[in-house]
Design a protein around this motif. Sequence first.
Motif, PDB file in Angstrom:
ATOM      1  N   THR A   1       0.825  -1.207   0.000  1.00 17.60           N
ATOM      2  CA  THR A   1       0.000   0.000   0.000  1.00 17.60           C
ATOM      3  C   THR A   1       0.860   1.259   0.000  1.00 17.60           C
TER       4      THR A   1
ATOM      5  N   ALA B   1       7.366  -8.267   6.741  1.00 20.25           N
ATOM      6  CA  ALA B   1       5.998  -8.738   6.484  1.00 20.25           C
ATOM      7  C   ALA B   1       5.779  -8.819   4.971  1.00 20.25           C
TER       8      ALA B   1
ATOM      9  N   SER C   1      17.995  -6.937  14.845  1.00 22.71           N
ATOM     10  CA  SER C   1      18.512  -7.536  16.081  1.00 22.71           C
ATOM     11  C   SER C   1      18.038  -8.975  16.260  1.00 22.71           C
ATOM     12  N   ASP C   2      17.040  -9.388  15.448  1.00 16.83           N
ATOM     13  CA  ASP C   2      16.472 -10.731  15.588  1.00 16.83           C
ATOM     14  C   ASP C   2      16.957 -11.628  14.444  1.00 16.83           C
TER      15      ASP C   2
HETATM   16  C1  LIG Z   1      -3.709  -4.692   3.909  1.00 17.92           C
HETATM   17  C2  LIG Z   1      -2.357  -4.398   4.508  1.00 17.92           C
HETATM   18  C3  LIG Z   1      -1.477  -3.631   3.779  1.00 17.92           C
HETATM   19  C4  LIG Z   1      -0.203  -3.351   4.318  1.00 17.92           C
HETATM   20  N1  LIG Z   1       0.670  -2.580   3.569  1.00 17.92           N
HETATM   21  C5  LIG Z   1       1.916  -2.398   4.042  1.00 17.92           C
HETATM   22  C6  LIG Z   1       2.889  -1.675   3.275  1.00 17.92           C
HETATM   23  O1  LIG Z   1       2.628  -1.182   2.188  1.00 17.92           O
HETATM   24  N2  LIG Z   1       4.131  -1.539   3.796  1.00 17.92           N
HETATM   25  C7  LIG Z   1       4.495  -2.051   5.019  1.00 17.92           C
HETATM   26  O2  LIG Z   1       5.651  -1.872   5.425  1.00 17.92           O
HETATM   27  N3  LIG Z   1       3.588  -2.707   5.766  1.00 17.92           N
HETATM   28  C8  LIG Z   1       2.311  -2.886   5.313  1.00 17.92           C
HETATM   29  N4  LIG Z   1       1.412  -3.531   6.104  1.00 17.92           N
HETATM   30  C9  LIG Z   1       1.796  -3.826   7.510  1.00 17.92           C
HETATM   31  C10 LIG Z   1       2.629  -5.098   7.647  1.00 17.92           C
HETATM   32  O3  LIG Z   1       1.786  -6.223   7.762  1.00 17.92           O
HETATM   33  C11 LIG Z   1       3.521  -5.037   8.905  1.00 17.92           C
HETATM   34  O4  LIG Z   1       2.710  -4.806  10.033  1.00 17.92           O
HETATM   35  C12 LIG Z   1       4.595  -3.960   8.851  1.00 17.92           C
HETATM   36  O5  LIG Z   1       5.298  -4.022   7.623  1.00 17.92           O
HETATM   37  C13 LIG Z   1       5.577  -4.182  10.002  1.00 17.92           C
HETATM   38  O6  LIG Z   1       6.427  -3.078  10.060  1.00 17.92           O
HETATM   39  P1  LIG Z   1       7.860  -3.202  10.740  1.00 17.92           P
HETATM   40  O7  LIG Z   1       8.614  -4.271  10.048  1.00 17.92           O
HETATM   41  O8  LIG Z   1       8.430  -1.829  10.756  1.00 17.92           O
HETATM   42  O9  LIG Z   1       7.504  -3.568  12.239  1.00 17.92           O
HETATM   43  P2  LIG Z   1       7.655  -4.913  13.050  1.00 17.92           P
HETATM   44  O10 LIG Z   1       6.981  -6.022  12.338  1.00 17.92           O
HETATM   45  O11 LIG Z   1       7.233  -4.622  14.428  1.00 17.92           O
HETATM   46  O12 LIG Z   1       9.213  -5.225  13.006  1.00 17.92           O
HETATM   47  C14 LIG Z   1      10.180  -4.479  13.687  1.00 17.92           C
HETATM   48  C15 LIG Z   1      11.519  -5.155  13.477  1.00 17.92           C
HETATM   49  O13 LIG Z   1      12.524  -4.351  14.031  1.00 17.92           O
HETATM   50  C16 LIG Z   1      13.489  -5.197  14.656  1.00 17.92           C
HETATM   51  N5  LIG Z   1      14.193  -4.368  15.657  1.00 17.92           N
HETATM   52  C17 LIG Z   1      13.677  -3.833  16.800  1.00 17.92           C
HETATM   53  N6  LIG Z   1      14.611  -3.087  17.426  1.00 17.92           N
HETATM   54  C18 LIG Z   1      15.739  -3.144  16.652  1.00 17.92           C
HETATM   55  C19 LIG Z   1      17.010  -2.563  16.754  1.00 17.92           C
HETATM   56  N7  LIG Z   1      17.342  -1.736  17.762  1.00 17.92           N
HETATM   57  N8  LIG Z   1      17.915  -2.851  15.806  1.00 17.92           N
HETATM   58  C20 LIG Z   1      17.618  -3.669  14.768  1.00 17.92           C
HETATM   59  N9  LIG Z   1      16.412  -4.239  14.618  1.00 17.92           N
HETATM   60  C21 LIG Z   1      15.471  -3.966  15.536  1.00 17.92           C
HETATM   61  C22 LIG Z   1      12.682  -6.336  15.222  1.00 17.92           C
HETATM   62  O14 LIG Z   1      13.482  -7.489  15.404  1.00 17.92           O
HETATM   63  C23 LIG Z   1      11.645  -6.536  14.135  1.00 17.92           C
HETATM   64  O15 LIG Z   1      12.068  -7.488  13.169  1.00 17.92           O
HETATM   65  C24 LIG Z   1       0.170  -3.826   5.598  1.00 17.92           C
HETATM   66  C25 LIG Z   1      -0.747  -4.601   6.315  1.00 17.92           C
HETATM   67  C26 LIG Z   1      -1.989  -4.887   5.786  1.00 17.92           C
HETATM   68  C27 LIG Z   1      -2.944  -5.723   6.580  1.00 17.92           C
END
Ligand SMILES: Cc1cc2nc3c(=O)[nH]c(=O)nc-3n(C[C@H](O)[C@H](O)[C@H](O)COP(=O)(O)OP(=O)(O)OC[C@H]3O[C@@H](n4cnc5c(N)ncnc54)[C@H](O)[C@@H]3O)c2cc1C
Length: 321
Positions: free
Chosen positions: A251, A268, A286-287
């Motif tokens: 999106t 994701a 970090s994971d």
């Molecule tokens: C219909 C729909 C559309 C979507 N469209 C999008 C889209 O276009 N783009 C998108 O991105 N998401 C989209 N999402 C959301 C998606 O499902 C995820 O929720 C989102 O991508 C997660 O974001 P994130 O990886 O930043 O967060 P998280 O999943 O919370 O991951 C955070 C990561 O950071 C790591 N971390 C934490 N602290 C540190 C540190 N100090 N150093 C290194 N690593 C660290 C963790 O280990 C973890 O892997 C959509 C969801 C739906 C339902």
Amino acid sequence: MTVLVLVEHGPEGVDELSLQALALARQLGEPVEALLVGPGGVGVTASLGAHGVTSAHAAEEERLGAYAPGAWTCCLTDVAGRLEPSAIVAPGSNRGNEVMAHVAARLGLPFAANCIRVEAGDPLSLTRVRWGGSLLEEARLHGSPALLSSAPHMVAAATVNGADAPAVESFSPPLEDSDLVVRVTQHVETVTSGVSLAEAKVVVSGGRGVGSADGFSILEELAEQLNAAVGCSRVVTSAGWRPHTDQVGQTGTKVSPDLYIACGISGATQHIAGCKGAKKILAINSDAEAPILMSADYAVIGDLTEIVPAITEELRKARAP
Ligand SMILES: Cc1cc2nc3c(=O)[nH]c(=O)nc-3n(C[C@H](O)[C@H](O)[C@H](O)COP(=O)(O)OP(=O)(O)OC[C@H]3O[C@@H](n4cnc5c(N)ncnc54)[C@H](O)[C@@H]3O)c2cc1C
């Protein structure tokens, strides 16, 4: 029977995604008619003959100057009520899909978005893109008219030889005040660092792991060294740390850089849908079990607040005279 196509236009003429929608509509083998909403519509109709349009319907009144999904829906259902087309096709744009969702709700009909192939029949059969481009679905669509949108950039716009300019009908849709309640009132230009996310050779992207809006300063410093654009995950835009224009994913923007550096992003499927076109992915996380590692070519396991500045520092040293 005819096929009615919603055609978007602007100061530079007909929108490319609308030309793709016209090509999809022609697959149904019936005369194609176009609907243009807003000022300037009549002025672009002459170019539509080359894309197989036999008749165009233009609603140009002043109230349609600003995009309003309810008003566009009113225009579509008004023309469709008179034409009784076998199908209504919209471009694969945000507006095209939004208007078709309204049309579907008003007419109580199903709507198939992101189509790349359609074949007339009862029911109509189609192929469409699902799951952020991860799979193609073969489906049958019941209901009349069939409501469809084309998948962006997956059906090539195509011209026909020797076509005349279409006949043009100007009309006034029966707009209600409620159709104009939701409308665009302002366009705000976003300030960018100069490197466009969609075209950057390197993208430095941050997720929830970055921790805060301020946390992005170390990603910006790294991006500066690499002449890169800064991107982010949806968690980040939802938290208000970065503008939506920076979001990568299903999106958000789809990027295809030489290198995508994913910092604190879990990986994701909706995020990967936006960066899987990258030639190489470097994950900093970090994971060691984070799903992003399944898609990454390289990974550094550790705290991004230490790793990102360390890479920036090494680049600075390597470039120092
Ligand atoms: C219909 C729909 C559309 C979507 N469209 C999008 C889209 O276009 N783009 C998108 O991105 N998401 C989209 N999402 C959301 C998606 O499902 C995820 O929720 C989102 O991508 C997660 O974001 P994130 O990886 O930043 O967060 P998280 O999943 O919370 O991951 C955070 C990561 O950071 C790591 N971390 C934490 N602290 C540190 C540190 N100090 N150093 C290194 N690593 C660290 C963790 O280990 C973890 O892997 C959509 C969801 C739906 C339902």
